[in-house]
Scaffold this active site. Structure first.
Site, short mmCIF file in Angstrom:
data_model
loop_
_atom_site.label_atom_id
_atom_site.label_comp_id
_atom_site.label_asym_id
_atom_site.label_seq_id
_atom_site.Cartn_x
_atom_site.Cartn_y
_atom_site.Cartn_z
N LYS A 106 59.97 66.05 68.82
CA LYS A 106 60.85 65.02 68.26
C LYS A 106 62.17 65.15 69.00
O LYS A 106 62.88 66.15 68.87
CB LYS A 106 61.03 65.23 66.75
N THR B 194 66.15 64.15 56.71
CA THR B 194 66.23 63.03 55.78
C THR B 194 65.84 63.45 54.37
O THR B 194 66.31 62.87 53.39
CB THR B 194 65.33 61.87 56.26
N VAL C 256 59.92 59.27 64.73
CA VAL C 256 60.06 59.85 63.40
C VAL C 256 61.26 59.13 62.80
O VAL C 256 62.40 59.38 63.18
CB VAL C 256 60.26 61.38 63.44
N TYR D 42 61.45 70.13 67.30
CA TYR D 42 62.47 69.17 66.87
C TYR D 42 63.80 69.62 67.44
O TYR D 42 64.37 70.62 67.00
CB TYR D 42 62.47 69.12 65.33
#
Length: 295
Positions: free
Chosen positions: A166, A50, A206, A138
């Site tokens: 994540k 992001t 998240v 992740y």
């Protein structure tokens, strides 16, 4: 479910990176951190997907992490995105993040070079052994081009400072396999799947949409934690169209940056190769924000 990374449970907001005239907008970034502290986020995560990390130079990457850690000043946890498809580079960035006070490191699966499962294991093991900081794996095969298989994740969970994951595969089976096989804290990497993953034993999210409505995401998490499933479901279905637009209109973070601009919080352009939403897409997003009650 209690996990070894429970200090990272709850709401982590995947921060956007503000730009102004092509450079990092430091004041806007500091304001973003303050906003999340005021809104009650548990943690912020700069320079992830992001945060447009692929288009930041190494210097800018460090600049953003340093600013966020300084501005957070212990008021909110900071999990810095310090992953790379080069193990050496990931170690260097993670050492830097620790040196400026990050509470944890978000380590994306090495992208593009598609390691074997043994390669994934050795990559994350090397980082964990080199830098004494809590590490959140992740796994996002849609971007990294390869899945870290549950067996590999379970094996990595034996390393003391690898504490959480994540989970962005979209697979409930994969999440179940991980939760059944180890004590990693599992965080949703997709806003729309937060509630389903909580029901399996996940501990938080998240969040992209947390840039816009952090209190509403937090309310969903709190309702579930309190055992109020009806309220949690109600929150999920209210958030769902907004979560969907953040991913379906265009690639993240194009829609979230556009939404923030529409809401009077202009954080600048997205960097190439990201391009702005079309007029039609912007109108669709505006309609979603209006229906939600934000516009």
């Amino acid at each position: 479910m209690a996990g070894k990374g429970d200090q990272f449970s709850g709401l982590t907001v995947a921060l956007v990176t503000p730009f102004k005239d092509g450079e990092i907008d430091e004041q806007a970034l500091r304001d973003l951190v303050d906003y999340q502290v005021e809104q009650g986020a548990d943690c912020v995560s700069p320079v992830g997907t992001t945060g447009e990390s692929p288009t930041l130079s190494h210097g800018e990457h460090e600049q953003v992490i340093a600013i966020v850690c300084e501005q957070a000043a212990g008021r909110v946890k900071v999990v810095a995105g310090t992953g790379s498809n080069s193990t050496r580079e990931a170690i260097r960035l993670t050492k830097f993040a620790k040196s400026v006070g990050a509470d944890g490191s978000l380590q994306v699966a090495p992208y593009y070079n598609k390691p074997t499962q043994e390669g994934f294991y050795q990559h994350f093991k090397a980082i964990a052994e080199e830098v004494d900081i809590p590490i959140i794996l992740y796994n996002i095969p849609g971007r990294s081009a390869k899945n870290i298989e549950p067996e590999t994740i379970i094996r990595l969970a034996e390393i003391p400072n690898i504490v959480a994951i994540k989970e962005s595969t979209g697979s409930m089976d994969q999440a179940s396999h991980i939760l059944a096989g180890c004590d990693l804290t599992l965080l949703s990497g997709d806003d729309s799947l937060t509630l389903p993953l909580l029901s399996l034993g996940g501990s938080g999210v998240v969040s992209v949409v947390g840039n816009i409505v952090p209190q509403d995401v937090k309310a969903l998490l709190n309702a579930f934690a309190a055992g109020n499933l009806e309220e949690a479901r109600k929150r999920h279905y209210k958030l769902f169209p907004l979560c969907r637009d953040m991913l379906s209109l265009a690639t993240n973070p194009i829609p979230v940056k556009t939404a923030m601009k529409l809401l009077g919080r202009d954080l600048g352009e997205v960097r190439l190769p990201m391009t702005p939403l079309t007029e039609e897409q912007t109108a669709s997003l505006s309609k979603t924000l209006t229906t939600y009650g934000l516009l």
